[in-house]
Design a protein around this motif. Structure first.
Motif, PDB file in Angstrom:
ATOM      1  N   ALA A  51     -20.538  89.777  49.511  1.00  0.00           N
ATOM      2  CA  ALA A  51     -19.648  90.514  48.599  1.00  0.00           C
ATOM      3  C   ALA A  51     -20.359  90.944  47.322  1.00  0.00           C
ATOM      4  CB  ALA A  51     -18.425  89.660  48.273  1.00  0.00           C
ATOM      5  N   ASN A  74     -32.398  86.494  51.080  1.00  0.00           N
ATOM      6  CA  ASN A  74     -32.096  85.050  51.042  1.00  0.00           C
ATOM      7  C   ASN A  74     -30.758  84.857  51.738  1.00  0.00           C
ATOM      8  OD1 ASN A  74     -30.871  82.852  48.481  1.00  0.00           O
ATOM      9  ND2 ASN A  74     -32.035  82.282  50.272  1.00  0.00           N
ATOM     10  N   ASN A 130     -27.348  93.097  39.774  1.00  0.00           N
ATOM     11  CA  ASN A 130     -27.315  91.821  40.501  1.00  0.00           C
ATOM     12  C   ASN A 130     -28.443  90.881  40.104  1.00  0.00           C
ATOM     13  OD1 ASN A 130     -25.008  92.097  41.946  1.00  0.00           O
ATOM     14  ND2 ASN A 130     -25.991  92.732  43.854  1.00  0.00           N
ATOM     15  N   LEU A 174     -13.152  83.149  47.299  1.00  0.00           N
ATOM     16  CA  LEU A 174     -13.072  83.821  48.602  1.00  0.00           C
ATOM     17  C   LEU A 174     -13.980  83.164  49.639  1.00  0.00           C
ATOM     18  CD1 LEU A 174     -13.329  87.330  46.961  1.00  0.00           C
ATOM     19  CD2 LEU A 174     -11.240  86.331  47.884  1.00  0.00           C
ATOM     20  N   ARG A 186     -14.992  84.647  43.111  1.00  0.00           N
ATOM     21  CA  ARG A 186     -16.166  84.041  43.752  1.00  0.00           C
ATOM     22  C   ARG A 186     -16.339  84.554  45.179  1.00  0.00           C
ATOM     23  NH1 ARG A 186     -18.381  78.091  43.694  1.00  0.00           N
ATOM     24  NH2 ARG A 186     -19.928  78.289  45.322  1.00  0.00           N
ATOM     25  N   GLY A 187     -17.516  85.125  45.441  1.00  0.00           N
ATOM     26  CA  GLY A 187     -17.871  85.474  46.820  1.00  0.00           C
ATOM     27  C   GLY A 187     -18.760  84.364  47.345  1.00  0.00           C
ATOM     28  N   GLY A 188     -20.086  84.614  47.343  1.00  0.00           N
ATOM     29  CA  GLY A 188     -21.039  83.594  47.783  1.00  0.00           C
ATOM     30  C   GLY A 188     -21.451  82.645  46.673  1.00  0.00           C
ATOM     31  N   GLY A 224     -24.171  85.718  49.062  1.00  0.00           N
ATOM     32  CA  GLY A 224     -22.904  86.280  49.517  1.00  0.00           C
ATOM     33  C   GLY A 224     -22.992  87.776  49.771  1.00  0.00           C
TER      34      GLY A 224
END
Ligand SMILES: Cc1cc2nc3c(=O)[nH]c(=O)nc-3n(C[C@H](O)[C@H](O)[C@H](O)COP(=O)(O)OP(=O)(O)OC[C@H]3O[C@@H](n4cnc5c(N)ncnc54)[C@H](O)[C@@H]3O)c2cc1C
Length: 474
Positions: free
Chosen positions: A151, A145, A429, A103, A83-85, A149
């Motif tokens: 990452a 936005n 993404n 993270l 997990r990043g953002g 995150g």
């Protein structure tokens, strides 16, 4: 309709408390298990469609914690999610049953203004990054936005308001520190582990856990010319054809994206327009304000706008301008295509779909990329599509689970109808969790090389909670 995507097979062995306590003792961060205070908050991501229950969430505080987590998961046979953002539409930051390497607490951003570089930890959001870099009048191109995150955005490519001027986020990545599947920390850059560095720039989280990013920074702002021009959707056909012509010769500094939706009750829109169908041209000029006024003039002169709210704006404010429409907690489903050109057929189709949006929070975005990002050779990084100057993203967004079928069905229908106008590649993404069979096509000509690098760095596909590149056969 089955829309919830089960996470790939996870280990089912019980984990004894002694092992968990031993892990905790070795960590700088903390471990959450089902029932721990904060567990539910830590398993919640941006997209409310995702409701998964990992066995362990390791809230890492250092690269050492990431190494221990990878070693622990491997020893216990646990599926890993990273997990990043936590913003990804597919929800890959969280898995059922397995171990989440969280993270989100590692948020440090260190700017070296002399060298114009920033070292960024993987829990930082775009807002964290912009706040620190803009304090020095510097910036790195990211997305639109601010709660996203750094990452996940970077690993998939990353584009937003200043990409045409400065390139994709990955075009500004100088190096990354990565914990690989064998639990080692390695550095990847143009000079070290070049194949890994190539793969990280677009290949997503397939190759390891990035514990630090180093970016090149560019002078910008802190004030930019930015804002919206809002038109009735009824005028969209003419506006979009003029838009297509104007942006073709736009300077790199100018970026203009299109949003078609029902008007939210924004204070600058006359009340009688709230809830009615509109087209917004959202633009930003990454340079001198006066030059920006000249560059935007033709776009601003189109049609008879309902509102024109363009003016000098703090860059950090513009980066957060869409946040109120993209808050966490709603159910979301996206469908995206790359377009090399915005054909008449595509324009007609997108306008027609915008007249039939299934709900007040749904929108169709057309991002305009190209510029500096389009001049980087395709083979320079894993990012699959340098020719596509337009990226369609259908944001389907609603609140009630009983409406899943209607909303998702609408998005899928539009996606299928738009396919003949699209290039075939896709931005990973923007891909939802049910597009695993699209990953190879999404990467186009870069997939084979990615699969080879995956075999070298992660032959057992330990990192598979992502838009998964499968290791090439030996
Ligand atoms: C509202 C909204 C607006 C967006 N706007 C833009 C935009 O303008 N431009 C754009 O380019 N993108 C945009 N995106 C897409 C965004 O880039 C992706 O959702 C991205 O994956 C988010 O990264 P994250 O770290 O928040 O996500 P997460 O959900 O935490 O992670 C996403 C993926 O990356 C992996 N990952 C995360 N951190 C690491 C790490 N440190 N090491 C290895 N793997 C890791 C995860 O395992 C997961 O597979 C937007 C998304 C949302 C929801």
């Amino acid at each position: 309709m089955n829309v919830s995507v089960k996470t790939p097979s996870a280990g089912t062995m019980p984990i004894d408390h002694v092992s968990i306590t031993a892990l905790e003792r070795e960590l700088k961060g903390t471990v959450l298990t089902q029932g721990s205070p904060g567990y539910d908050e830590a398993r919640t991501v941006w997209n409310a469609m995702i409701d998964r229950r990992p066995r362990l969430i390791v809230r890492c505080a250092s690269a050492g914690d990431v190494i221990k987590s990878v070693q622990f998961a491997t020893a216990q046979g646990l599926l890993i999610a990273v997990r990043g953002g936590g913003h990804n539409i597919a929800g890959n930051a969280i898995c059922d049953d397995g171990l989440v390497i969280d993270l989100s607490q590692m948020k440090s951003v260190r700017v070296d203004p002399e060298a114009r570089r920033a070292r960024v930890e993987p829990g930082a959001t775009l807002a964290d990054l912009d706040r620190e870099t803009q304090a020095f009048g510097l910036a790195v191109p990211t997305g639109i936005n601010s709660t996203t995150g750094v990452a996940g955005l970077t690993l998939g490519g990353g584009f937003g308001w200043i990409t045409r001027k400065f390139g994709l986020t990955i075009d500004n990545l100088l190096s990354a520190e990565v914990v690989t599947a064998d639990g080692k920390l390695v550095r990847a850059s143009a000079k070290e582990n070049g194949d890994l560095f190539w793969a990280l720039r677009g290949g997503g989280g397939n190759f390891g856990v990035v514990t630090a990013f180093e970016f090149e920074l560019h002078p910008l702002g802190p004030t930019v010319l930015a804002g919206l021009v809002v038109h009735p959707l009824a005028d969209a056909a003419n506006i979009l054809k003029d838009y297509r012509r104007i942006v073709k010769s736009a300077p790199d500094e100018l970026t203009c994206w299109v949003v078609m939706r029902k008007a939210p009750p924004l204070p600058f829109l006359p009340a009688e327009w709230h809830g009615r169908e509109i087209l917004a041209l959202a633009m930003c000029y990454a340079g001198d304000i006066k030059a920006g006024e000249t560059a935007m003039a033709e776009l601003r002169s189109l049609g008879k706008p309902i509102a024109d709210v363009i003016g000098p704006t703090p860059f950090t404010g513009w980066q957060a301008a869409f946040d109120p429409l993209l808050t966490p907690g709603a159910r979301n489903y996206w469908k995206s295509h790359d377009f090399v050109q915005l054909s008449d057929g595509a324009i007609e189709l997108l306008i027609d779909a915008s007249h039939n949006l299934p709900g007040p929070e749904c929108e169709i975005f057309i991002a305009h990329v190209g510029g500096a990002a389009g001049r980087v050779p395709l083979e320079a990084s894993a990012f699959p599509q340098r020719d596509a100057h337009f990226v369609m993203n259908v944001h389907t967004r609603w609140r009630e689970s009983s409406m899943d079928e209607a909303y998702i069905g609408w998005a899928r229908k539009l996606f299928a109808a738009a396919a003949p106008h699209a290039s075939g590649t896709a931005y990973v993404n923007f891909m939802p969790g049910d597009e695993a069979d699209r990953v190879e096509a999404a990467y186009g000509n870069n997939y084979r090389r990615l699969a080879g690098i995956k075999r070298r760095y992660d032959p057992a596909n330990l990192f598979r909670m992502n838009q998964n590149v499968r290791p090439a056969a030996a």
